[in-house]
Motif scaffolding. Structure first.
Motif, PDB file in Angstrom:
ATOM      1  N   ARG A  20      -5.932  10.434   5.462  1.00 35.05           N
ATOM      2  CA  ARG A  20      -6.725   9.552   4.598  1.00 35.05           C
ATOM      3  C   ARG A  20      -6.863  10.112   3.181  1.00 35.05           C
ATOM      4  O   ARG A  20      -7.229   9.401   2.257  1.00 35.05           O
ATOM      5  CB  ARG A  20      -8.117   9.346   5.207  1.00 35.05           C
ATOM      6  CG  ARG A  20      -8.125   8.425   6.389  1.00 35.05           C
ATOM      7  CD  ARG A  20      -7.902   7.000   5.977  1.00 35.05           C
ATOM      8  NE  ARG A  20      -9.022   6.449   5.214  1.00 35.05           N
ATOM      9  CZ  ARG A  20      -9.037   5.222   4.695  1.00 35.05           C
ATOM     10  NH1 ARG A  20      -8.005   4.421   4.845  1.00 35.05           N
ATOM     11  NH2 ARG A  20     -10.072   4.797   4.018  1.00 35.05           N
ATOM     12  N   PHE A  53      -2.002   5.859  10.963  1.00 35.30           N
ATOM     13  CA  PHE A  53      -2.153   4.856  12.024  1.00 35.30           C
ATOM     14  C   PHE A  53      -1.673   3.471  11.601  1.00 35.30           C
ATOM     15  O   PHE A  53      -1.638   2.563  12.413  1.00 35.30           O
ATOM     16  CB  PHE A  53      -3.633   4.748  12.440  1.00 35.30           C
ATOM     17  CG  PHE A  53      -4.565   4.522  11.267  1.00 35.30           C
ATOM     18  CD1 PHE A  53      -4.727   3.262  10.735  1.00 35.30           C
ATOM     19  CD2 PHE A  53      -5.255   5.592  10.701  1.00 35.30           C
ATOM     20  CE1 PHE A  53      -5.564   3.056   9.648  1.00 35.30           C
ATOM     21  CE2 PHE A  53      -6.094   5.397   9.618  1.00 35.30           C
ATOM     22  CZ  PHE A  53      -6.251   4.122   9.084  1.00 35.30           C
ATOM     23  N   CYS A  54      -1.308   3.296  10.330  1.00 32.27           N
ATOM     24  CA  CYS A  54      -1.274   1.950   9.762  1.00 32.27           C
ATOM     25  C   CYS A  54       0.140   1.423   9.493  1.00 32.27           C
ATOM     26  O   CYS A  54       0.978   2.128   8.929  1.00 32.27           O
ATOM     27  CB  CYS A  54      -2.082   1.956   8.467  1.00 32.27           C
ATOM     28  SG  CYS A  54      -2.235   0.336   7.743  1.00 32.27           S
ATOM     29  N   GLN A 104     -13.203   4.849   8.003  1.00 32.44           N
ATOM     30  CA  GLN A 104     -12.434   5.041   9.260  1.00 32.44           C
ATOM     31  C   GLN A 104     -13.056   6.070  10.209  1.00 32.44           C
ATOM     32  O   GLN A 104     -13.153   5.822  11.401  1.00 32.44           O
ATOM     33  CB  GLN A 104     -10.969   5.425   9.005  1.00 32.44           C
ATOM     34  CG  GLN A 104     -10.243   4.582   7.967  1.00 32.44           C
ATOM     35  CD  GLN A 104     -10.053   3.124   8.341  1.00 32.44           C
ATOM     36  OE1 GLN A 104     -10.415   2.694   9.428  1.00 32.44           O
ATOM     37  NE2 GLN A 104      -9.542   2.322   7.421  1.00 32.44           N
ATOM     38  N   PHE A 113      -0.109   5.258   3.148  1.00 33.78           N
ATOM     39  CA  PHE A 113       0.505   5.772   4.371  1.00 33.78           C
ATOM     40  C   PHE A 113      -0.474   6.515   5.283  1.00 33.78           C
ATOM     41  O   PHE A 113      -0.218   7.646   5.682  1.00 33.78           O
ATOM     42  CB  PHE A 113       1.714   6.664   4.044  1.00 33.78           C
ATOM     43  CG  PHE A 113       2.892   5.858   3.541  1.00 33.78           C
ATOM     44  CD1 PHE A 113       3.766   5.256   4.440  1.00 33.78           C
ATOM     45  CD2 PHE A 113       3.086   5.657   2.179  1.00 33.78           C
ATOM     46  CE1 PHE A 113       4.836   4.484   3.972  1.00 33.78           C
ATOM     47  CE2 PHE A 113       4.145   4.892   1.713  1.00 33.78           C
ATOM     48  CZ  PHE A 113       5.029   4.307   2.621  1.00 33.78           C
ATOM     49  N   CYS A 114      -1.596   5.909   5.593  1.00 34.96           N
ATOM     50  CA  CYS A 114      -2.460   6.448   6.647  1.00 34.96           C
ATOM     51  C   CYS A 114      -1.607   6.465   7.924  1.00 34.96           C
ATOM     52  O   CYS A 114      -0.824   5.536   8.153  1.00 34.96           O
ATOM     53  CB  CYS A 114      -3.683   5.557   6.846  1.00 34.96           C
ATOM     54  SG  CYS A 114      -4.681   5.416   5.353  1.00 34.96           S
ATOM     55  N   CYS A 174       0.843  -1.186   0.000  1.00 40.03           N
ATOM     56  CA  CYS A 174       0.000   0.000   0.000  1.00 40.03           C
ATOM     57  C   CYS A 174       0.879   1.237   0.000  1.00 40.03           C
ATOM     58  O   CYS A 174       1.869   1.290   0.719  1.00 40.03           O
ATOM     59  CB  CYS A 174      -0.898  -0.009   1.236  1.00 40.03           C
ATOM     60  SG  CYS A 174      -1.954   1.443   1.295  1.00 40.03           S
ATOM     61  N   GLN A 189      -4.188  -5.244  -0.279  1.00 40.04           N
ATOM     62  CA  GLN A 189      -4.275  -4.337   0.860  1.00 40.04           C
ATOM     63  C   GLN A 189      -4.986  -3.059   0.436  1.00 40.04           C
ATOM     64  O   GLN A 189      -5.667  -2.429   1.207  1.00 40.04           O
ATOM     65  CB  GLN A 189      -2.870  -3.986   1.329  1.00 40.04           C
ATOM     66  CG  GLN A 189      -2.674  -4.234   2.780  1.00 40.04           C
ATOM     67  CD  GLN A 189      -2.445  -5.694   3.062  1.00 40.04           C
ATOM     68  OE1 GLN A 189      -1.698  -6.333   2.345  1.00 40.04           O
ATOM     69  NE2 GLN A 189      -3.073  -6.209   4.086  1.00 40.04           N
ATOM     70  N   VAL A 243       0.756  -1.225   7.555  1.00 37.37           N
ATOM     71  CA  VAL A 243       0.825  -2.009   6.309  1.00 37.37           C
ATOM     72  C   VAL A 243       1.895  -1.514   5.326  1.00 37.37           C
ATOM     73  O   VAL A 243       2.703  -2.310   4.840  1.00 37.37           O
ATOM     74  CB  VAL A 243      -0.567  -2.095   5.647  1.00 37.37           C
ATOM     75  CG1 VAL A 243      -0.465  -2.590   4.212  1.00 37.37           C
ATOM     76  CG2 VAL A 243      -1.460  -3.018   6.452  1.00 37.37           C
ATOM     77  N   PRO A 244       1.950  -0.193   5.026  1.00 37.96           N
ATOM     78  CA  PRO A 244       2.979   0.235   4.070  1.00 37.96           C
ATOM     79  C   PRO A 244       4.389  -0.098   4.568  1.00 37.96           C
ATOM     80  O   PRO A 244       5.307  -0.248   3.776  1.00 37.96           O
ATOM     81  CB  PRO A 244       2.776   1.747   3.979  1.00 37.96           C
ATOM     82  CG  PRO A 244       1.358   1.959   4.396  1.00 37.96           C
ATOM     83  CD  PRO A 244       1.099   0.926   5.452  1.00 37.96           C
TER      84      PRO A 244
HETATM   85 FE1  SF4 Z   1      -3.072   1.516   3.205  1.00 39.71          FE
HETATM   86 FE2  SF4 Z   1      -5.461   0.796   4.222  1.00 39.71          FE
HETATM   87 FE3  SF4 Z   1      -3.299   0.986   5.822  1.00 39.71          FE
HETATM   88 FE4  SF4 Z   1      -4.391   3.225   4.832  1.00 39.71          FE
HETATM   89  S1  SF4 Z   1      -5.402   1.746   6.256  1.00 39.71           S
HETATM   90  S2  SF4 Z   1      -2.179   2.711   4.872  1.00 39.71           S
HETATM   91  S3  SF4 Z   1      -5.085   2.524   2.812  1.00 39.71           S
HETATM   92  S4  SF4 Z   1      -3.576  -0.469   4.152  1.00 39.71           S
END
Ligand code: SF4
Ligand code: 5AD
Length: 459
Positions: free
Chosen positions: A279, A163-164, A267, A160-161, A157, A201, A166-167
């Motif tokens: 976001r 809080f997240c 969210q 780069f939200c 992803c 993702q 994943v990236p």
């Molecule tokens: Fe990416 Fe979803 Fe995480 Fe935002 S919440 S950084 S869109 S994976």
């Protein structure tokens, strides 16, 4: 080495990755899955770090496995997934008895890592992001059980939200080429799969090589997949509102096999909080997309992810989220208390919301979402619904169970031969987490397009 035990935490992407690890190790080492860790030669933990105390959970689980290793020094223990990616060598330092550490992008190297660990008796750590490689090194998918399957079409992803993780743990976006995906889906449909959920993702940011000239997005991929005979239902998850373009919205109107349900995480319903979350969308732009989708596909229903108690969230911000829920009338959503994650920018934000307030807001929000889910269920009474029959019901083997287009579980009496088929049923009763139905003998042929009976009313 003959047997493998695997434990998976987290999302559908992780479930998919675990399935592929099992397939990979069956092909490379002839490993067979067992359901007792004490009977396994290889123990794998596929981890998730998206929320709360993920690392603690991993170390606790490893603590349970440690005595097995002490009893059997030949046992190999591997940790994969996002916690492995995030922790890297630190994981080895805290749990020195772990032999393999691999990230979500290096799972295809597992057979080689296993060989190296067996030959050298040295730990192997590989948490790179070698894009492209992973999917090129996975074997063709063997026998499927059940008519529903997941296919990962993109990874990572770029959003780069704040809080997240994943990236940071899954890396940047990478899309698989369309011809590879189409080949995989054709092979699954050939094995009896009738419903495919495309995973990523940030799946609607998909942009893959078409196989001809250039690249194309998710709308085009869906159109091409929808032409595969025998594929009766398509879904995709999970999406970012900004990547939902007009072509994809139009696809919801023009592709009947695309399920009338979309998971579109918002969210928060407060622009101020959305900004702090980075976001990059506002409430109004989100609502505009919802309206366009409803215009394209009137029976579509939406689910979302919500985070309550993000730093700085006031009562007014939370009230705005509740207003948004009332406006959209979401069905069956997921909601979480904000939890600070390692390495994410939100860690630096001030004005943390007290735990008690987070809990109170979560309970209010979930109460409203559950009430809406019940209203939707009530409104389905007496309607005819397309149900993909997944097999015998878990509670009562004389009954069948399946899923509606809007992703609800339905149980009904019917012959076992219906397993794997799409049928039309009439909804007769609502239960807390499922529906009951009557089957009147109708099967849906692969190309049938039924007018869906459920009209949506915007509150
Ligand atoms: Fe990416 Fe979803 Fe995480 Fe935002 S919440 S950084 S869109 S994976
Ligand atoms: N705290 C709480 N929820 C989170 N999510 C992601 N990161 C966090 C976090 N730090 C939720 C988001 C996302 C879903 C997969 O998990 O709602 O959409």
């Amino acid at each position: 080495m003959h047997t493998l035990y695997i434990k998976t935490y987290g999302c559908q992407m992780n479930e998919y990755d675990s399935t592929r690890m099992v397939e990979l190790l069956a092909a490379s080492h002839g490993l067979r899955v067992v359901d007792d860790p004490a009977a396994a030669d290889l123990l794998l933990l596929n981890t998730c770090s998206i929320r709360e105390k993920a690392e603690d959970k991993v170390y606790t689980q490893l603590g349970f496995w440690r005595p097995l290793k002490e009893r059997n020094p030949d046992l190999i223990i591997g940790v994969g997934g996002c916690v492995a990616s995030q922790e890297g060598m630190r994981l080895r330092r805290r749990a020195p008895f772990v032999d393999l550490v691999f990230g979500p992008q290096t799972l295809h190297r597992l057979p080689d890592m296993l060989d190296a660990a067996l030959a050298s008796r040295q730990p192997q750590v590989d948490v790179d992001f070698p894009f492209l490689e992973k999917f090129d090194h996975l074997p063709e998918r063997p026998g499927q059980n059940g008519p529903s399957a997941f296919v990962t079409i993109m990874e990572g992803c770029d959003k780069f939200c704040t809080f997240c993780v994943v990236p940071h743990t899954r890396g940047r976006e990478y899309s698989r080429p369309m011809p590879d995906i189409i080949r995989e889906v054709r092979s699954l449909v050939g094995q009896g799969v009738r419903e495919i959920t495309l995973l990523g993702q940030n799946v609607n940011a998909y942009r893959g090589a078409t196989g001809l000239i250039g690249e194309a997005g998710l709308a085009e991929l869906l159109e091409r997949l929808a032409r595969i005979p025998g594929l009766l239902r398509l879904r995709y998850t999970t999406s970012h509102p900004n990547d939902l373009d007009d072509a994809l919205i139009a696809a919801h109107g023009s592709i009947p096999t695309l399920a009338p349900h979309l998971h579109l995480p918002v969210q928060s319903g407060s622009d101020r909080i959305l900004k702090r979350m980075h976001r990059k969308h506002q409430v109004a732009s989100y609502l505009e997309k919802i309206d366009k989708l409803r215009a394209a596909r009137p029976d579509i229903r939406f689910s979302s992810d919500f985070i309550v108690g993000f730093p700085g969230e006031t009562d007014a911000d939370f009230a705005a989220t509740m207003d948004l829920i009332a406006a959209v009338r979401f069905d069956q959503s997921y909601s979480f208390k904000y939890s600070p994650r390692p390495g994410t920018p939100a860690l630096k934000l001030k004005d943390a919301v007290p735990e008690a307030v987070k809990e109170e807001r979560l309970a209010i929000l979930q109460g409203r979402i559950n009430a809406l889910a019940q209203e939707y269920a009530q409104a389905m009474l007496g309607t005819r619904q397309e149900v993909l029959v997944t097999g015998p019901s878990r509670r009562d083997a004389r009954e069948l169970t399946g899923k509606t287009g809007c992703n609800r579980s339905v149980n009904f009496a019917g012959p076992a031969v219906l397993s794997g088929q799409m049928v039309l049923v009439e909804i007769t009763e609502t239960m807390p987490n499922s529906l009951r139905a009557r089957w009147s003998g109708d099967l849906l042929p692969a190309d049938a397009v039924e007018p869906r009976g459920f009209a949506h009313a915007r509150a």
